[in-house]
Write a protein that holds these residues in place. Structure first.
Motif, PDB file in Angstrom:
ATOM      1  N   GLU A  85       0.825  -1.201   0.000  1.00  0.00           N
ATOM      2  CA  GLU A  85       0.000   0.000   0.000  1.00  0.00           C
ATOM      3  C   GLU A  85       0.866   1.260   0.000  1.00  0.00           C
ATOM      4  N   ALA A  86       1.941   1.241   0.814  1.00  0.00           N
ATOM      5  CA  ALA A  86       2.839   2.392   0.861  1.00  0.00           C
ATOM      6  C   ALA A  86       3.526   2.605  -0.473  1.00  0.00           C
ATOM      7  N   PRO A  92       6.307   9.888   0.997  1.00  0.00           N
ATOM      8  CA  PRO A  92       7.372   9.583   1.967  1.00  0.00           C
ATOM      9  C   PRO A  92       6.843   8.714   3.099  1.00  0.00           C
ATOM     10  N   ARG A  93       7.697   7.868   3.618  1.00  0.00           N
ATOM     11  CA  ARG A  93       7.286   7.003   4.718  1.00  0.00           C
ATOM     12  C   ARG A  93       8.419   6.881   5.722  1.00  0.00           C
ATOM     13  N   LEU A  94       8.047   6.561   6.939  1.00  0.00           N
ATOM     14  CA  LEU A  94       9.012   6.383   8.016  1.00  0.00           C
ATOM     15  C   LEU A  94       8.547   5.199   8.852  1.00  0.00           C
ATOM     16  N   ARG A  95       9.364   4.158   8.891  1.00  0.00           N
ATOM     17  CA  ARG A  95       9.018   2.944   9.629  1.00  0.00           C
ATOM     18  C   ARG A  95       9.898   2.890  10.876  1.00  0.00           C
ATOM     19  N   LEU A 122       4.646   2.087  13.121  1.00  0.00           N
ATOM     20  CA  LEU A 122       5.324   1.766  14.376  1.00  0.00           C
ATOM     21  C   LEU A 122       5.266   0.271  14.622  1.00  0.00           C
ATOM     22  N   ARG A 123       6.397  -0.273  15.061  1.00  0.00           N
ATOM     23  CA  ARG A 123       6.433  -1.656  15.546  1.00  0.00           C
ATOM     24  C   ARG A 123       7.090  -1.654  16.926  1.00  0.00           C
ATOM     25  N   LEU A 140      12.661  -1.847   8.726  1.00  0.00           N
ATOM     26  CA  LEU A 140      12.466  -0.661   9.557  1.00  0.00           C
ATOM     27  C   LEU A 140      13.516   0.367   9.173  1.00  0.00           C
ATOM     28  N   ASP A 141      13.169   1.641   9.314  1.00  0.00           N
ATOM     29  CA  ASP A 141      14.138   2.700   9.024  1.00  0.00           C
ATOM     30  C   ASP A 141      14.977   3.038  10.256  1.00  0.00           C
TER      31      ASP A 141
END
Length: 313
Positions: A85-86, A92-95, A122-123, A140-141
């Motif tokens: 989906e992202a 932009p995305r931030l994991r 978030l994890r 993850l970033d």
């Protein structure tokens, strides 16, 4: 995985009929499937009776291994769908990942305000090692983790660390009617006769507690369980438990520093080499400072140690 899901559904519902409805199959089909599974195992996994289906000893053993696999597969599918989906969204995305911490809420809120339009996920995981592995694998970033003093983390190649706090003391949680609860600082000797509660799934926690207690010449009984169980036992006076200094006292629970700060962790923000983490680190630092200010005992500790995190702005 289909077989494992079927076993979990039968165990959860205690009924072939209800399990079949949950799985969207007919009861005869599920019965046949269970018989095939048991035939391949060479023994019964469930005892059928008028009260339903109950796992046998072998069934319990199989289920204890099946559930993590089923949950892991569900998490994998969910993560893959989120990634897809992202990717379709193209923005932009931030994991981010984190071990359990009081600062997560403020950190997320700050990031969303600072990075509008960014898809932030978030994890949370009890295992710092697992989170580092996710960063190294590119899933993850960044990850905010704690490293128990005396139990260094093995950081995978290609990752870099930014230290938020070199040494964060761990406080102790105890019931309000504990004899030591009325003191501003608690000695380890005050807790020699108490049961200690630790979470063995947290990387290094049990080893760190055991090392500190051994150095103090103490050998109290130790209970193993998660944080929710620990809190319930602490309130009842059945145990004491190490806790984060940013923990806020409750009406039924006291949070106190330990004399000499024998238990401590190092707080790290970890990312891949070359990643720009200035904004993420800045918001993490601000959220931590705010959490520390709200915890009065810890804020005083930071002031005594002249930590820049004690600043309110």
């Amino acid at each position: 995985m289909r077989h494992l899901r079927a076993l979990c559904a039968i165990a959860d519902t205690g009924s072939l009929h209800q399990a079949a409805r949950r799985l969207g199959v007919s009861q005869p089909s599920l019965t046949t499937q269970l018989q095939r599974i048991e035939k391949s195992m060479g023994a019964e996994l469930f005892r059928r009776g008028r009260t339903g289906c109950l796992p046998t000893l072998l069934g319990h053993a199989v289920l204890s291994r099946a559930r993590p696999l089923v949950d892991g597969m569900s998490a994998l599918v969910g993560a893959a769908m989120a990634e897809a989906e992202a990717a379709r969204a193209g923005g932009p995305r931030l994991r981010i990942g984190s071990t359990a911490s009081r600062v997560i809420g403020g950190w997320l809120r700050g990031l969303r305000l600072r990075l509008p339009g960014t898809d932030i996920s978030l994890r949370v995981d009890v295992s710092a090692r697992a989170l580092l592995g996710e960063v190294a694998a590119g899933r993850l970033d960044v990850a905010f983790v704690h490293e128990v003093e005396g139990c260094p983390l093995a950081v995978p190649d290609g990752l870099v660390q930014r230290v938020l706090l070199e040494r964060e003391p761990q406080f102790i949680s105890l019931s309000r009617d504990h004899p030591a609860a009325g003191r501003p600082v608690v000695d380890l000797d005050d807790l020699a006769d108490d049961r200690w509660m630790v979470d063995p799934s947290v990387d290094g926690e049990w080893d760190g507690v055991r090392r500190v207690l051994g150095a103090a010449g103490l050998d109290p009984p130790v209970l193993h369980g998660d944080y929710l169980t620990a809190a319930s036992l602490v309130v009842l006076g059945e145990a004491v438990a190490p806790c984060q200094p940013t923990s806020v006292p409750r009406d039924d629970m006291a949070i106190r520093p330990l004399r000499g700060d024998p238990l401590a962790v190092r707080l790290l923000l970890v990312s891949r080499q070359g990643a720009d983490t200035d904004a993420v680190y800045g918001e993490l630092e601000a959220a931590y400072r705010d959490a520390a200010r709200r915890a009065e005992d810890y804020h005083r500790w930071l002031l005594r140690h002249r930590s820049p995190l004690a600043q309110t702005s």
